[in-house]
Design a protein around this motif. Structure first.
Motif, short mmCIF file in Angstrom:
data_model
loop_
_atom_site.label_atom_id
_atom_site.label_comp_id
_atom_site.label_asym_id
_atom_site.label_seq_id
_atom_site.Cartn_x
_atom_site.Cartn_y
_atom_site.Cartn_z
N ARG A 33 -1.50 -7.44 -7.11
CA ARG A 33 -2.56 -6.69 -7.77
C ARG A 33 -2.93 -5.44 -6.95
NH1 ARG A 33 -5.45 -9.11 -11.85
NH2 ARG A 33 -5.10 -11.37 -12.12
N PRO A 34 -3.27 -4.35 -7.61
CA PRO A 34 -3.76 -3.18 -6.89
C PRO A 34 -5.17 -3.44 -6.36
CG PRO A 34 -3.94 -2.82 -9.24
CD PRO A 34 -3.20 -4.12 -9.08
N THR A 35 -5.53 -2.77 -5.29
CA THR A 35 -6.90 -2.84 -4.77
C THR A 35 -7.56 -1.48 -4.96
OG1 THR A 35 -6.40 -2.07 -2.52
CG2 THR A 35 -6.05 -4.42 -2.99
N ARG A 36 -8.82 -1.39 -4.62
CA ARG A 36 -9.52 -0.11 -4.75
C ARG A 36 -9.15 0.87 -3.66
NH1 ARG A 36 -15.66 -2.38 -3.69
NH2 ARG A 36 -15.40 -3.07 -1.52
N LEU A 37 -8.33 0.44 -2.70
CA LEU A 37 -7.78 1.35 -1.71
C LEU A 37 -6.53 1.99 -2.30
CD1 LEU A 37 -8.19 -0.84 1.49
CD2 LEU A 37 -9.72 0.93 0.60
N VAL A 42 -2.84 -6.18 -2.92
CA VAL A 42 -3.48 -7.25 -2.17
C VAL A 42 -2.62 -7.65 -0.97
CG1 VAL A 42 -4.10 -9.71 -2.28
CG2 VAL A 42 -4.85 -8.13 -4.09
N ARG A 43 -1.32 -7.73 -1.19
CA ARG A 43 -0.43 -8.12 -0.08
C ARG A 43 -0.48 -7.10 1.05
NH1 ARG A 43 5.77 -10.19 -1.00
NH2 ARG A 43 6.50 -10.12 1.15
N HIS A 158 -12.93 -5.20 4.56
CA HIS A 158 -11.73 -5.39 3.74
C HIS A 158 -11.79 -6.67 2.91
CE1 HIS A 158 -9.70 -1.83 4.92
NE2 HIS A 158 -9.60 -2.17 6.19
N LEU A 159 -12.60 -7.64 3.33
CA LEU A 159 -12.79 -8.82 2.50
C LEU A 159 -13.52 -8.44 1.21
CD1 LEU A 159 -12.35 -11.81 2.16
CD2 LEU A 159 -14.40 -12.25 3.54
N ILE A 163 -12.22 -9.05 -2.56
CA ILE A 163 -13.04 -9.65 -3.61
C ILE A 163 -13.09 -8.74 -4.83
CG2 ILE A 163 -15.40 -10.33 -4.19
CD1 ILE A 163 -15.65 -11.21 -1.21
N ALA A 164 -13.16 -7.43 -4.59
CA ALA A 164 -13.16 -6.49 -5.71
C ALA A 164 -11.87 -6.56 -6.51
CB ALA A 164 -13.38 -5.06 -5.19
N ALA A 165 -10.78 -6.95 -5.85
CA ALA A 165 -9.48 -7.01 -6.52
C ALA A 165 -9.23 -8.33 -7.24
CB ALA A 165 -8.36 -6.76 -5.51
N VAL A 166 -9.61 -9.45 -6.61
CA VAL A 166 -9.24 -10.76 -7.16
C VAL A 166 -10.43 -11.69 -7.38
CG1 VAL A 166 -6.93 -10.65 -6.18
CG2 VAL A 166 -8.77 -11.74 -4.87
#
Length: 209
Positions: A33-37, A42-43, A158-159, A163-166
């Motif tokens: 999944r993409p993150t907000r960064l 996520v990986r 970064h946690l 959380i924002a991603a998953v």
């Protein structure tokens, strides 16, 4: 000094345990999944934050006599985030390293770094008090406590990205409160107080990149 009487070290161990627990519950799709960064999955986020045991064991051979040039996490963050600081000049390199680490390490490996290897390396430094001075390639020297404060901040900020991603529960209250206070300390005190009190609309945030 054990984690039981070193609150930052104890909270860092708790944060890493949370990363491990959350990672174990992720699906294969979640890891991609993409993150907000920007451009980080996520990986890649896990690979960036995951403790590298060699970094911790290397602190023992880096111990110095005499006073440290930087004695607080806020001092480290100010140095890194000043104009022209490494947070700006090396941002692309940090992102590339995270991608390379993610490609080289399976999710199970990253989870083990948070759940097994990192905590073991941290426990191996239990006899080094926070005031211990160690050489630092960018700062000259810093205390072990200051480095631990930055590690806890990174794990917590970064946690929230994770959380924002998953999804998932919020980080531990102690880590959140500590990180809030640390980031507030990085800001110029007068500028922060006046902005927080509504006396100024001048730019104060963000304080880190």
């Amino acid at each position: 000094m054990t984690s039981q009487n070193n609150p930052v070290r104890a909270m860092l161990a708790e944060a890493w345990a949370s990363w491990a627990e959350r990672g174990a519950a992720l699906s294969a799709e979640d890891w991609d999944r993409p993150t907000r960064l920007p451009d980080w999955t996520v990986r890649e986020l896990y690979a960036h934050v995951a403790p590298v045991p060699e970094m911790f064991t290397g602190l023992r051979v880096a111990v110095l006599d005499g006073p440290a040039e930087v004695t607080s996490g806020a001092g480290i963050l100010r140095a890194f985030n000043r104009p022209g600081g490494i947070a700006h000049t090396a941002a692309g390199q940090v992102a590339d390293l995270a991608k390379q680490a993610a490609e080289a390490a399976e999710p199970a490996v990253l989870i083990a770094r948070f759940g097994v290897e990192g905590p073991a390396a941290l426990a191996g430094l239990a006899d080094l008090p926070p005031s211990t001075v160690v050489a630092h390639p960018l700062l000259g020297s810093a205390t072990v406590g200051a480095l631990g404060e930055v590690a806890l901040m990174e794990a917590t900020v970064h946690l929230l990205d994770l959380i924002a991603a998953v999804g998932g529960p919020a980080p531990a209250e102690g880590a959140l409160n500590f990180t809030r206070d640390l980031l507030a300390e990085v800001a110029d005190p007068v500028a922060f107080i006046e902005a927080a009190a509504g006396r100024s609309a001048g730019p104060v945030l963000p304080v880190i990149r």
